[in-house]
Design an enzyme around this catalytic site. Structure first.
Site, PDB file in Angstrom:
ATOM      1  N   ASP A 128     -11.270 -41.176  11.924  1.00 11.35           N
ATOM      2  CA  ASP A 128     -10.185 -40.161  11.934  1.00 11.35           C
ATOM      3  C   ASP A 128     -10.244 -39.605  13.398  1.00 11.35           C
ATOM      4  OD1 ASP A 128      -8.811 -38.146  10.426  1.00 11.35           O
ATOM      5  OD2 ASP A 128     -10.052 -36.914  11.321  1.00 11.35           O
ATOM      6  N   GLU A 156      -7.767 -43.957  14.037  1.00  9.43           N
ATOM      7  CA  GLU A 156      -6.538 -43.254  13.892  1.00  9.43           C
ATOM      8  C   GLU A 156      -6.310 -42.449  15.330  1.00  9.43           C
ATOM      9  OE1 GLU A 156      -4.964 -39.610  11.403  1.00  9.43           O
ATOM     10  OE2 GLU A 156      -6.677 -39.248  12.653  1.00  9.43           O
TER      11      GLU A 156
END
Length: 561
Positions: free
Chosen positions: A222, A283
Site C-alpha cells: 500500500d 500500489e
C-alpha cells in the site's frame, strides 16, 4: 503512420511475454476483498474471515485465481485497518489466526492463491513501536520521523515545514512526551515509519517473512510512493492553491517518489525470493515514469490505474486506445507483466463512474487484455455507489471534510456490503444494522437474482472470465486498433489457437465496421456481448467487412474451430 508503429510495438511486446510458460500470477484473475463488507458470519454487522471462507465457491464460479485481502490486522480502525497496531496478528473483529489459517488452507485446496495487503508506510499510534518511540525507549527511538520543529522569534516551536497530509491539514503533530513533532502522511493516528533507520527496514522484512511462513502467496503493498521523505525537511514549492490545509497546496518533491523508496522495494523483493513463486504488487498513484521504475526495482508489477484515472464515461475510443497503448509501450519489454485495475475501495464504483453499458465494456477489457485482470468485490454484479448520510459516514477522509464537503471526499459509497441476495442486509449479515448501510437497490440488484437472469452483469462476467483460460488470452499477442472515430478494437491471437476480438462502440448510434484488415478468417462467432447487444450472441458472421455494432455496445468475436 504512428498508429501502425504502436500496433507493431504492442504485438512485439505481448509476443515476447508469451514465449515461456508464465508464472501463475502473470495471467491471473485477481479479486480484491474488502473484508469488512464481504460476508459477516457472526451477525455483528461486520464482515470477517469465516464469512470469506464460506463463500470460496463464488470465486471458483467466476474463475478467480487469487484474492487479496484489504487489511485484517489489529487496528483501532481510525482508517479501517490501514492504521495497524500489530503487523503480525489478526484483529478480533475479523476472527482469529486460526480462522486465517483455515481460510488459507481452504483457498489453496480450491486452487486459489491468497495475497495479503501490506501497509508499510506507517503504523497506528497505538502500535507498541510508536508507544516506545514516544518514550525514547531503544531501539524504537528513531523508528518514526521526529523533528523538534522551527523555533519562532518568541521562543515557541511550530511545525518544521509546510508539508501537508494526504487527508488534509499539517503533516506534523506535536507530542509533549518527546517535545517534538512526528510526521504523518495520512491521519495523525498513522505516524510514518522512518526508513532511514535500518532497524525499521529489517523489521518490515521480518513482517513479510512471518506471513510468507503462514503460506500466503504474496503481497499488495500500500501507498508505496509515500514511504520516504527528504531528510533536510525543506518547504515544498507552492502550487498556487491558496488553502494550506489542502493536499494540493504544495508540489510533492520531498514527500513522494524519493529515490530511497525504490531501494526499500528491492529489499522486499529479495525477501520474497527466499520463497518459491510468490508475488509482490505495488500500489503507486504517481507518474508513468516513476511507476515503471518499480518493475526495475523488483515489483512483479505496479498496479495500472489508467482505466480509473485516465478514462471516464465521456472518454472516446481513442482515449481508451491511448490509455492501453501507453501502459504496454512503457512497460519493460522483456519481463514486464501488464495489469488492469478498474475499481477499488478508494474509488467510486465502476458502474457509477461509467454507466452500465460502458462499465460492462471496461470489464471485458480488464478481463481480456494481456496480463492480470483486477476486480474489486461487487463489480462482478455491477454494484453501484451507495449514498451515505453525514451521520453514517465512517471514512476519515470524509469526516475530515466536514458536513459540507463529506459527500465529495468520502470513500464510503464504494465500500458498502456485498449484495448476495434479497434477504436481511442483502444476505451479507443477519443483523439489520451493518457497519455501513446496504444499498437500497439490493432488493433487485443482488447475486442470487442475477444467477437466474441470462442478461445480467454476473452472467457477462462469468462468461467473459471463462475466456481467460484460452491460450489466446493467457499468452497471446495484442493488437489495438481504431476503426473510425468511434470504435475501438483489440485482438488477442496465438498460433494454432482460436483468436478473440473485442469491439467497443463508444457512441449512442449503430456503427458499421470492416474487420478484414485485422481478422485473418472469413467467419466469426459472436461469443458474448454487453446486455444491450445480447441478441447477437451465438450468431455466425459470414461477412466481416460490414459488421454492425449496436449503439454503446461491446461485442466479443472469436474464430471458429
Amino acid at each position: 503512420m504512428m498508429k501502425w508503429i504502436i500496433t507493431f510495438c504492442a504485438v512485439f511486446l505481448s509476443s515476447s511475454l508469451g514465449h515461456n510458460e508464465p508464472e501463475w500470477w502473470k495471467s491471473m484473475s485477481l479479486y480484491q476483498i474488502y473484508p469488512r463488507s464481504f460476508k459477516d458470519s457472526n451477525g455483528d454487522g461486520v464482515g470477517d474471515l469465516a464469512g470469506i471462507t464460506s463463500k470460496l465457491e463464488h470465486f471458483t464460479d467466476i474463475n478467480v485465481d487469487a484474492f487479496w485481502l484489504s487489511p485484517i490486522y489489529p487496528s483501532p480502525m481510525v482508517d479501517f485497518g490501514y492504521d495497524i497496531s500489530d503487523f503480525i496478528n489478526i484483529d478480533p473483529i475479523f476472527g482469529t489466526m486460526e480462522d486465517f489459517e483455515k481460510l488459507t488452507k481452504a483457498a489453496h485446496d480450491a486452487s486459489i492463491k491468497v495475497i495479503m495487503d501490506f501497509v508499510p508506510n506507517h503504523s497506528s499510534d497505538k502500535h507498541e513501536w510508536f508507544q516506545k518511540s514516544l518514550q525514547s525507549i531503544e531501539p524504537y527511538t528513531d523508528y518514526y520521523v521526529w523533528h523538534k520543529g522551527k523555533v519562532l522569534p518568541n521562543g515557541t516551536a511550530t511545525v518544521p515545514n509546510n508539508w501537508v497530509s494526504v487527508f488534509g491539514g499539517p503533516a506534523w503533530t506535536w507530542r509533549e512526551e518527546r517535545q517534538a513533532y512526528y510526521f504523518h502522511q495520512f491521519a495523525p493516528e498513522q505516524p510514518d515509519l522512518n526508513y532511514e533507520n535500518e532497524k525499521v527496514v529489517k523489521a518490515t522484512q521480518d513482517v513479510l517473512r512471518f506471513w510468507l511462513n503462514k503460506g500466503v502467496d504474496g503481497f499488495r503493498i500500500d501507498a508505496v510512493p509515500h514511504l520516504c521523505e527528504d531528510s533536510k525537511f525543506l518547504d515544498e514549492p507552492l502550487t498556487g492553491n491558496p488553502n494550506p490545509n489542502d493536499y494540493g497546496y504544495t508540489h510533492k518533491i520531498y514527500t513522494k517518489d524519493q529515490p530511497h523508496t525504490y531501494k526499500i522495494v528491492k529489499g522486499w523483493r529479495e525477501v520474497l525470493n527466499e520463497y518459491s513463486n510468490r508475488v509482490m504488487m505495488i500500489e503507486a498513484y504517481t507518474s508513468m515514469s516513476m511507476t515503471m521504475k518499480y518493475y526495475v526495482y523488483g515489483a512483479h508489477f505496479p498496479f495500472n490505474f489508467g482505466l480509473i484515472t485516465d478514462t471516464d464515461k465521456n472518454s472516446k475510443a481513442n482515449d481508451f486506445k491511448r490509455t492501453i497503448d501507453k501502459w504496454m509501450l512503457n512497460m519493460p519489454l522483456l519481463d514486464g507483466t501488464a495489469n488492469w485495475v478498474v475499481g477499488n475501495h478508494d474509488k467510486s464504483r465502476l458502474v457509477t463512474r461509467y454507466g452500465e453499458y460502458r462499465a460492462q465494456a471496461v470489464t471485458m477489457m480488464a478481463l481480456l487484455l494481456p496480463g492480470v485482470g483486477v476486480t474489486y468485490n461487487g463489480e462482478e454484479i455491477g454494484m453501484e455507489d451507495t449514498w451515505i448520510s453525514w451521520e453514517d459516514t465512517r471514512d476519515p477522509q470524509g469526516c475530515n471534510a466536514g458536513r459540507e464537503g463529506f459527500e465529495k471526499a468520502s470513500r464510503d459509497p464504494a465500500r458498502t456490503p456485498f449484495q448476495w441476495d434479497n434477504t436481511t442486509s442483502a444476505g451479507f449479515s443477519t443483523n439489520p444494522k451493518t457497519w455501513l448501510p446496504v444499498n437500497k437497490n439490493y432488493v433487485t440488484l443482488n447475486l442470487a437474482a442475477q444467477k437466474e437472469q441470462s442478461k445480467s452483469y454476473y452472467a457477462l462476467y462469468k462468461a467473459v472470465s471463462a475466456l481467460r483460460k484460452w491460450p489466446a488470452i493467457k499468452q497471446g499477442t495484442l493488437v489495438t486498433r481504431l476503426l473510425g472515430d468511434n470504435v475501438f478494437v483489440f485482438a488477442r491471437t496465438t498460433s494454432g489457437e482460436r483468436s478473440v476480438y473485442v469491439v467497443v462502440n463508444f457512441v449512442d448510434k449503430e456503427e458499421t465496421i470492416d474487420l478484414s484488415t485485422l481478422v485473418h478468417a472469413n467467419r466469426l462467432n459472436v461469443y458474448y456481448a454487453t446486455t444491450n447487444a445480447h441478441h447477437l450472441i451465438g450468431n455466425i458472421i459470414e461477412d466481416i467487412t460490414t459488421l454492425k455494432i449496436p449503439a454503446s455496445a461491446a461485442v466479443i468475436y472469436t474464430t471458429l474451430n
